[in-house]
Design a protein around this motif. Structure first.
Motif, PDB file in Angstrom:
ATOM      1  N   TYR A 195      23.826  32.839  42.729  1.00 48.16           N
ATOM      2  CA  TYR A 195      24.381  33.726  43.763  1.00 48.16           C
ATOM      3  C   TYR A 195      25.855  33.893  43.445  1.00 48.16           C
ATOM      4  N   GLN A 197      29.656  36.175  44.500  1.00 50.07           N
ATOM      5  CA  GLN A 197      30.462  37.193  45.173  1.00 50.07           C
ATOM      6  C   GLN A 197      31.716  37.366  44.345  1.00 50.07           C
ATOM      7  N   THR A 198      32.129  38.606  44.164  1.00 54.77           N
ATOM      8  CA  THR A 198      33.339  38.854  43.379  1.00 54.77           C
ATOM      9  C   THR A 198      34.226  39.853  44.118  1.00 54.77           C
ATOM     10  N   ASN A 199      35.490  39.888  43.742  1.00 49.01           N
ATOM     11  CA  ASN A 199      36.378  40.933  44.271  1.00 49.01           C
ATOM     12  C   ASN A 199      37.482  41.218  43.265  1.00 49.01           C
ATOM     13  N   ILE A 201      41.078  41.785  44.253  1.00 45.95           N
ATOM     14  CA  ILE A 201      42.284  41.885  45.080  1.00 45.95           C
ATOM     15  C   ILE A 201      43.488  41.416  44.260  1.00 45.95           C
ATOM     16  N   LEU A 202      43.309  40.292  43.545  1.00 47.65           N
ATOM     17  CA  LEU A 202      44.378  39.811  42.670  1.00 47.65           C
ATOM     18  C   LEU A 202      44.557  40.812  41.524  1.00 47.65           C
ATOM     19  N   GLY A 215      38.487  37.874  41.100  1.00 47.94           N
ATOM     20  CA  GLY A 215      38.125  36.726  41.931  1.00 47.94           C
ATOM     21  C   GLY A 215      36.613  36.576  41.931  1.00 47.94           C
ATOM     22  N   GLY A 216      36.136  35.346  41.904  1.00 47.05           N
ATOM     23  CA  GLY A 216      34.694  35.149  41.927  1.00 47.05           C
ATOM     24  C   GLY A 216      34.302  33.761  42.385  1.00 47.05           C
ATOM     25  N   LEU A 217      33.258  33.691  43.191  1.00 48.41           N
ATOM     26  CA  LEU A 217      32.669  32.418  43.621  1.00 48.41           C
ATOM     27  C   LEU A 217      31.179  32.474  43.340  1.00 48.41           C
ATOM     28  N   LEU A 218      30.661  31.447  42.669  1.00 43.28           N
ATOM     29  CA  LEU A 218      29.238  31.398  42.309  1.00 43.28           C
ATOM     30  C   LEU A 218      28.593  30.176  42.941  1.00 43.28           C
ATOM     31  N   MET A 219      27.317  30.291  43.252  1.00 39.21           N
ATOM     32  CA  MET A 219      26.505  29.133  43.661  1.00 39.21           C
ATOM     33  C   MET A 219      25.295  29.088  42.739  1.00 39.21           C
ATOM     34  N   ASP A 231      34.177  28.246  41.071  1.00 36.28           N
ATOM     35  CA  ASP A 231      35.236  29.219  41.372  1.00 36.28           C
ATOM     36  C   ASP A 231      35.847  29.601  40.034  1.00 36.28           C
ATOM     37  N   SER A 233      37.957  32.202  39.522  1.00 36.17           N
ATOM     38  CA  SER A 233      38.971  33.224  39.793  1.00 36.17           C
ATOM     39  C   SER A 233      40.204  33.108  38.904  1.00 36.17           C
ATOM     40  N   GLY A 327      24.119  41.596  46.000  1.00 39.99           N
ATOM     41  CA  GLY A 327      24.404  40.877  47.244  1.00 39.99           C
ATOM     42  C   GLY A 327      23.358  39.839  47.601  1.00 39.99           C
TER      43      GLY A 327
ATOM     44  N   VAL B 141      41.136  34.850  47.430  1.00 44.92           N
ATOM     45  CA  VAL B 141      40.184  33.728  47.364  1.00 44.92           C
ATOM     46  C   VAL B 141      40.791  32.541  48.121  1.00 44.92           C
ATOM     47  N   ARG B 143      40.181  28.611  49.552  1.00 49.43           N
ATOM     48  CA  ARG B 143      39.358  27.396  49.402  1.00 49.43           C
ATOM     49  C   ARG B 143      39.809  26.375  50.445  1.00 49.43           C
ATOM     50  N   LEU B 218      37.234  36.402  49.718  1.00 49.04           N
ATOM     51  CA  LEU B 218      36.174  35.407  49.623  1.00 49.04           C
ATOM     52  C   LEU B 218      36.717  34.056  50.075  1.00 49.04           C
ATOM     53  N   ASP B 241      47.459  38.260  46.461  1.00 50.82           N
ATOM     54  CA  ASP B 241      47.855  39.108  45.328  1.00 50.82           C
ATOM     55  C   ASP B 241      49.364  39.055  45.074  1.00 50.82           C
TER      56      ASP B 241
END
Lengths: 332, 332
Positions: A195, A197-199, A201-202, A215-219, A231, A233, A327, B141, B143, B218, B241
C-alpha cells in the motif's frame, strides 16, 4: 582483475572508483560515459583512463564493469557488458520496469556472468549485526518494522534523478528498494501486499517533472504476516547535517530494536560551513559490497546480493506506484 | 468554580493535582473504587460522593476521567444536569456515542471540553505554532510516534477489554491522530496495521497508520505498548516545503536518570514528562478553566475530539479489514 566503470551518471560511481582502487589485485581499467564532458571530467578528477565509448571500454577486456548510468538505461549497458562476457555490478534500482529487470537477469545468465545489484545496506555493519542476532533468534518472533530511508532531493547532485523517463520515478523509486531488500533479507519472506501514498509538496516548484513524487509512505505485508512501513520521502533539507539516512524500529517478542544505520558520526562544526555536519567514522558498506563482488568473481560463487534480489525490490517499488495510483493495496 | 472528578485512576490522579494549580475548587471525587476516591479526597481535603447524582448536585463542572466506554453516560447525565464537562480522551468508544454527547451538550448549552493534552505539551504547541506561522512552509510528510510499555495489568483492567477501551489504537494513538489533524488538516483516508499479542511473556501492542490528508499531506503514526517499562518515547517530524521540524523525547531530555531499579517500581500508566514550570495537564485545565469562566476559546473543541475518534476508529477498522478506510464515506 580489471574493472571498468560504465557511466558516471550516478553519483555513487565517485565512491565506487575509490572502493575499487582500495582492493589489492584490482586494476581500475578506466571509465566510459555517453556524456563525454562528464566522463572526461571524472576521468581527470580521478586520474583514470577515459574510453570514448562503452564499446571501447569493453573491447579493452575488463573482467567486470560497474554500471552507474541513469536507471532507465541500465538494461542497455548490462546487455552490452553481458554480450562481451563481462561480469556486472549494477547500480540500484536494477531497472525501472520488470521487463528490463528480467532482461538484465536473462542476459547475464545466458552469458554466464555474475550479476550483483548494488544494495550496500546488506553490508552495513549495524544491519549485519542485527541480521546475525535475528538469525540467532535473539528477539523471538518479529511482528513489525517502522522504517525510514529519507534523504535530500537529489536534484542538486544530478538533474536526471528528478526526470521520470530517466529515473523511473521520484522518491519512491530512489529509496524504496534499499529497505525492501533489507526486509526481504531479514525475514526470508516475500512481500505479498503493498500500500502506498505519495505526494509532491516538497520541491513542487523546483522539480519541473510533475510526474515525480517527493513524498511517500508505504506499508508492506510479508507472506509470514510481518508488516512494515517505509518512509522514502525526500524530506531532508539540503542543509541537513548529512544527506539523509536509513533507520528502522523492529518490534519482536522480546521488545524493540532501534537501528540507525548512519549514526556513527562525529558532529562537526566548521567556521567555513556555518552549520553542523555529521562526519562519519562508520565502516564503509560500499567497500564491503564491491569487495564481495570481486570475491564472487574470483571464487566463482554468487554475489551476496543478486539480480533476482534487485528484481524483487523493483517489483515492490512498482507495486507502490500502482497502489498510490489506485488508492488501494496491491497484491503481489 | 467547583469541580468534581469522576474516576480515580491514573488520569484522575493527574487531573486532581493539576486542578490544585488553578483557581478552581476541587470539590470531590466519584469513582468505582471508593478506596482510590477516599485516598484522593483525603489528599486534597475534598469529598467522596456516594453516587454520581450527588457529585452533579455539588459542582459546577464535571471532569470525567473514567474509562472510555463510560464517558457517554456520564456526559449525558451531566448535560441533563446543566453542568459543564471536561472529558478525557478518547471522547467516546463509538461515533454514535460521540455524536450523542455533542448533541446533548449543544442542546443543554453546556461546554464539552475534550482533554487532548498533547496539544498542551509545549514542544507540540511550539511545533504547531511553527507550522501555523509558516516557518517550514506547507507540511508534506508528518511523522508522529508514541511508544511505551503496556499499562500494568491488574485483574479486570479495562485497558485490555477492547469493547471498553478500543485498545492501543484508540487509547494511545488517538493523541497523534488528533495532533496530525491539527497540523495538516482533515483526514481523507486511513490505512493501518496492528498487532496485539497475548503471549504472557511478551505482552505488546504495536500499530502503524498512514493518513492521507485532504490537502495532500501524508502522516505516519506509530503507536506502541511494546517497550519494557519505564520507557515512554515520543517523537515529532514535520517536513514542509520550506523546512523541517524534528524532535525526539529521547534526544532532548534535560535530565537522564540511571538509577538502580527496585522491583516493580514503575507506574501503572507511563506518562511522558519533562521538567517545566507548569506541567501540560495544568496548562490544559487552566485553559479550560478560563474558557468556562470567561467563555474564551480553547485550542481543542468537542468537534476535534469527535474527529480524532473517527480517525482512530477508522484505523481500527482498516487494520481489521486490511483495507484503507475513506473518512468521507464513513461520514456519509
Amino acid at each position: 582483475m580489471k574493472i571498468g566503470i560504465m557511466s558516471f551518471a550516478h553519483l555513487h560511481a565517485e565512491a565506487y572508483i575509490q572502493n575499487l582502487r582500495a582492493i589489492p589485485d584490482v586494476e581500475l581499467l578506466g571509465i566510459a560515459d555517453d556524456d563525454a564532458a562528464r566522463g572526461e571530467h571524472f576521468a581527470q578528477a580521478f586520474n583514470a583512463r577515459y574510453f570514448d565509448s562503452y564499446a571501447a571500454l569493453l573491447s579493452a577486456k575488463p573482467d567486470a564493469v560497474l554500471v552507474c548510468c541513469e536507471n532507465s538505461k541500465h538494461r542497455a549497458l548490462v546487455e552490452m557488458a553481458a554480450d562481451a562476457r563481462v561480469n556486472v555490478l549494477c547500480e540500484k534500482p536494477l531497472a525501472t520496469t520488470l521487463t528490463d529487470a528480467r532482461a538484465i537477469i536473462e542476459a547475464c545468465e545466458r552469458a554466464r556472468v555474475k550479476l550483483m545489484t548494488a544494495f550496500p545496506m546488506r553490508f552495513s555493519t549495524p544491519l549485519v549485526e542485527v541480521k546475525a542476532r535475528l538469525d540467532a533468534n535473539e528477539f523471538g518472533r518479529v511482528y513489525a518494522f517502522n522504517a525510514t530511508n529519507q534523504g535530500e532531493a537529489p536534484l542538486q547532485q544530478r538533474a536526471w534523478f528528478v526526470n521520470k523517463d530517466l529515473a523511473g520515478g521520484g522518491a519512491v523509486m530512489d529509496h524504496t528498494v534499499h529497505l525492501a531488500d533489507v526486509l526481504r533479507w531479514y525475514l526470508q519472506s516475500e512481500v505479498v501486499e503493498v500500500y502506498a501514498q505519495t505526494n509532491r509538496i516538497l520541491y513542487a516548484k523546483e522539480i519541473q517533472d510533475t510526474r515525480v513524487e517527493t513524498g511517500g509512505l508505504l506499508m508492506l505485508t510479508f507472506a509470514n504476516g510481518v508488516f512494515a512501513t517505509i518512509d522514502c520521502s525526500w524530506s531532508k533539507p539540503p542543509y541537513y547535517p548529512t544527506w539523509g539516512g536509513l533507520t528502522f524500529e523492529m518490534i519482536g517478542e522480546r521488545g524493540v530494536v532501534l537501528v540507525d544505520a548512519f549514526k556513527q558520526n562525529l558532529t562537526l562544526y566548521r567556521h567555513d560551513l556555518k552549520r553542523a555536519a555529521w562526519n562519519s567514522w562508520a565502516s564503509d558498506a560500499n567497500q564491503a559490497m564491491v569487495e564481495d563482488f570481486v570475491a564472487a568473481i574470483r571464487d566463482d560463487r554468487p554475489p551476496r546480493v543478486t539480480g533476482y534480489d534487485g528484481l524483487r525490490a523493483l517489483e515492490i517499488t512498482l507495486a507502490a506506484y500502482e497502489s498510490a495510483e489506485r488508492g488501494e493495496p496491491v497484491r503481489l | 468554580m467547583r469541580v468534581g472528578i469522576v474516576g480515580a485512576g491514573s488520569m484522575g490522579v493527574v487531573h486532581a493535582a493539576s486542578w490544585q494549580q488553578t483557581p478552581a475548587t476541587l470539590a470531590g471525587f466519584f469513582a468505582e473504587s471508593s478506596h482510590d476516591a477516599t485516598r484522593l479526597a483525603e489528599k486534597y481535603n475534598a469529598r467522596v460522593y456516594k453516587n454520581y447524582a450527588a457529585l452533579l448536585n455539588d459542582v459546577d463542572v464535571v471532569d470525567i476521567c473514567a474509562p472510555t466506554h463510560l464517558h457517554h453516560d456520564f456526559v449525558l447525565q451531566a448535560a441533563a444536569a446543566r453542568k459543564h464537562i471536561i472529558c478525557e480522551k478518547p471522547l467516546a468508544r463509538t461515533m454514535a456515542q460521540g455524536r450523542a454527547m455533542l448533541d446533548a451538550c449543544r442542546n443543554a448549552n453546556v461546554k464539552l471540553l475534550v482533554a487532548h493534552v498533547v496539544r498542551f505539551f509545549p514542544q507540540y504547541a511550539l511545533a504547531k505554532q511553527n507550522v501555523a506561522n509558516g516557518s517550514i512552509g506547507t507540511p508534506a510528510v508528518v511523522r508522529l510516534a508514541r511508544e511505551s510499555a503496556r499499562p500494568k495489568r491488574p485483574p479486570n483492567n479495562w485497558f485490555f477489554d477492547f469493547e471498553k477501551s478500543g485498545g492501543m489504537l484508540l487509547d494511545l494513538m488517538i493523541h497523534d491522530f488528533d495532533y496530525a489533524r491539527w497540523l495538516a488538516g482533515e483526514v481523507e483516508t486511513v490505512f493501518a496495521q496492528s498487532i496485539a499479542t497475548e503471549n504472557p511473556d511478551a505482552p505488546l501492542d504495536f500499530g502503524l497508520a498512514i493518513l492521507k490528508h485532504k490537502n495532500g499531506a501524508l502522516s505516519h503514526i506509530t503507536g506502541a505498548w511494546a517497550f519494557p517499562p519505564p520507557n515512554f518515547r515520543t517523537a515529532i517530524e514535520i517536513a514542509g516545503d520550506a523546512g523541517l521540524i524534528e524532535w525526539k523525547s529521547a534526544d532532548t531530555a534535560p535530565l537522564e536518570f540511571f538509577l538502580h531499579e527496585r522491583a516493580g517500581d514503575f507506574p501503572d500508566v507511563g506518562l511522558p514528562s519533562s521538567p517545566l514550570r507548569e506541567d501540560p495537564y495544568t496548562t490544559q485545565l487552566q485553559e479550560f478553566y478560563d474558557a468556562l469562566l470567561n467563555d474564551t476559546p480553547t485550542r481543542v473543541t468537542a468537534e476535534d475530539g469527535l474527529a480524532a475518534l473517527q480517525i482512530a476508529l477508522a484505523a481500527i477498522e482498516s487494520a481489521r479489514l486490511g483495507k484503507p478506510i475513506s473518512l468521507a464515506e464513513a461520514r456519509a
